[in-house]
Design a protein around this motif. Structure first.
Motif, PDB file in Angstrom:
ATOM      1  N   SER A  89      34.601  43.697  57.325  1.00 53.11           N
ATOM      2  CA  SER A  89      35.534  42.839  56.606  1.00 53.11           C
ATOM      3  C   SER A  89      35.478  43.185  55.127  1.00 53.11           C
ATOM      4  N   ILE A  90      36.489  42.723  54.389  1.00 53.30           N
ATOM      5  CA  ILE A  90      36.605  43.023  52.959  1.00 53.30           C
ATOM      6  C   ILE A  90      36.969  41.743  52.215  1.00 53.30           C
ATOM      7  N   ALA A  91      36.384  41.567  51.041  1.00 51.49           N
ATOM      8  CA  ALA A  91      36.711  40.421  50.187  1.00 51.49           C
ATOM      9  C   ALA A  91      37.033  40.903  48.785  1.00 51.49           C
ATOM     10  N   ILE A  92      37.968  40.212  48.132  1.00 51.64           N
ATOM     11  CA  ILE A  92      38.364  40.519  46.759  1.00 51.64           C
ATOM     12  C   ILE A  92      38.269  39.242  45.947  1.00 51.64           C
ATOM     13  N   SER A  93      37.758  39.335  44.731  1.00 55.13           N
ATOM     14  CA  SER A  93      37.645  38.150  43.883  1.00 55.13           C
ATOM     15  C   SER A  93      37.775  38.557  42.416  1.00 55.13           C
ATOM     16  N   PRO A  94      38.229  37.647  41.545  1.00 52.00           N
ATOM     17  CA  PRO A  94      38.253  37.947  40.108  1.00 52.00           C
ATOM     18  C   PRO A  94      36.849  38.254  39.612  1.00 52.00           C
ATOM     19  N   ALA A  95      36.724  39.247  38.750  1.00 52.33           N
ATOM     20  CA  ALA A  95      35.393  39.645  38.263  1.00 52.33           C
ATOM     21  C   ALA A  95      34.704  38.533  37.483  1.00 52.33           C
ATOM     22  N   CYS A  96      35.482  37.581  36.962  1.00 50.68           N
ATOM     23  CA  CYS A  96      34.904  36.508  36.150  1.00 50.68           C
ATOM     24  C   CYS A  96      34.696  35.213  36.935  1.00 50.68           C
ATOM     25  N   LYS A  97      34.862  35.261  38.244  1.00 53.16           N
ATOM     26  CA  LYS A  97      34.694  34.039  39.038  1.00 53.16           C
ATOM     27  C   LYS A  97      33.253  33.544  38.922  1.00 53.16           C
ATOM     28  N   PRO A  98      33.044  32.260  38.560  1.00 50.85           N
ATOM     29  CA  PRO A  98      31.677  31.738  38.436  1.00 50.85           C
ATOM     30  C   PRO A  98      30.893  31.947  39.736  1.00 50.85           C
ATOM     31  N   PRO A  99      29.593  32.231  39.627  1.00 50.98           N
ATOM     32  CA  PRO A  99      28.760  32.139  38.424  1.00 50.98           C
ATOM     33  C   PRO A  99      28.739  33.405  37.559  1.00 50.98           C
ATOM     34  N   SER A 100      29.626  34.335  37.785  1.00 53.21           N
ATOM     35  CA  SER A 100      29.659  35.550  36.974  1.00 53.21           C
ATOM     36  C   SER A 100      29.964  35.213  35.515  1.00 53.21           C
ATOM     37  N   THR A 101      29.382  35.966  34.625  1.00 51.99           N
ATOM     38  CA  THR A 101      29.639  35.787  33.192  1.00 51.99           C
ATOM     39  C   THR A 101      30.463  36.938  32.616  1.00 51.99           C
ATOM     40  N   TYR A 102      30.927  37.835  33.495  1.00 50.80           N
ATOM     41  CA  TYR A 102      31.720  38.971  33.033  1.00 50.80           C
ATOM     42  C   TYR A 102      33.170  38.552  32.815  1.00 50.80           C
ATOM     43  N   PRO A 103      33.867  39.151  31.851  1.00 48.06           N
ATOM     44  CA  PRO A 103      35.290  38.835  31.653  1.00 48.06           C
ATOM     45  C   PRO A 103      36.138  39.381  32.801  1.00 48.06           C
ATOM     46  N   CYS A 104      37.305  38.783  32.976  1.00 49.25           N
ATOM     47  CA  CYS A 104      38.271  39.263  33.975  1.00 49.25           C
ATOM     48  C   CYS A 104      39.296  40.196  33.357  1.00 49.25           C
TER      49      CYS A 104
END
Length: 211
Positions: A89-104
């Motif tokens: 399976s494959i998942a995609i998410s915004p790079a800045c989705k919490p708890p990430s601290t990286y910008p989107c």
């Protein structure tokens, strides 16, 4: 007589509305099929070739795509199975989705763009935040299309500026859970905690360059 005429007028209007609805449905599905065909024709051979010759388990040769507001952007992701027959399976998410601290997002000069990750996930990814479970035999490979629509906004009432918008992509050698979610979150925290949940122990990134 008045009731009969009114009924006939209402019937005609209903038929017209129904006909227009059918036309719009066929038009939408026709566009989706053309996009799917375009993905297959332009990228499938190159991705499969990269999997065969590059000794890669996951190949995304065109990980940066240019697009504009309101347009759907397509990526092709190739997966090769070197394990026993199994489900992926494959998942995609915004790079800045919490708890990430990286910008989107980043402006053309590299300045971070503040976006609403929940809005991005709902309006840019929608139901395409996961790819349904698929089966691969040992040494089999396949190409999956990823569609992301560039919304006119990056948050409620906040227009999308030009720049690069980054999404995480994770491949799992596990099926989606019964609730439709992946085996583990597709984010940097999960990667730092236990990268073994990912098929290649890596997180890949897709970038949409809004021009």
């Amino acid at each position: 007589m008045e009731m009969s005429i009114g009924f006939i007028v209402l019937l005609i209007i209903s038929i017209l509305i129904f006909g227009l609805s059918i036309q719009l449905i066929f038009k939408w599905f026709g566009s989706a099929q053309q996009l799917q065909a375009s993905i297959d024709k332009q990228t499938q051979d190159q991705i499969l070739s990269a999997l065969r010759t590059g000794n890669q388990l996951v190949a995304i040769p065109f990980s940066i795509q240019e697009s504009s507001r309101g347009q759907a952007t397509s990526f092709g992701v190739g997966v090769r199975n070197v394990l026993a027959d199994g489900q992926f399976s494959i998942a995609i998410s915004p790079a800045c989705k919490p708890p990430s601290t990286y910008p989107c997002g980043y402006t053309p000069d590299g300045t971070p763009i503040a976006v609403d990750p929940d809005y991005i996930e709902k309006n840019w990814l929608g139901n395409f935040n996961t790819i349904p479970t698929f089966r691969l035999k040992r040494n089999q490979q396949d190409v999956k299309p990823i569609l992301i629509k560039v919304d006119t906004n990056i948050a409620p009432s906040k227009p999308t500026p030009k720049g690069d918008y980054v999404f995480n992509l994770c491949v799992y050698n596990k099926p989606l859970r019964d609730d439709g979610l992946p085996e583990a979150p597709c984010d940097s925290v999960q990667y730092k905690t236990d990268p073994k949940v990912f098929y290649t122990q890596k997180i890949y990134q897709l970038t949409i360059r809004v021009v």
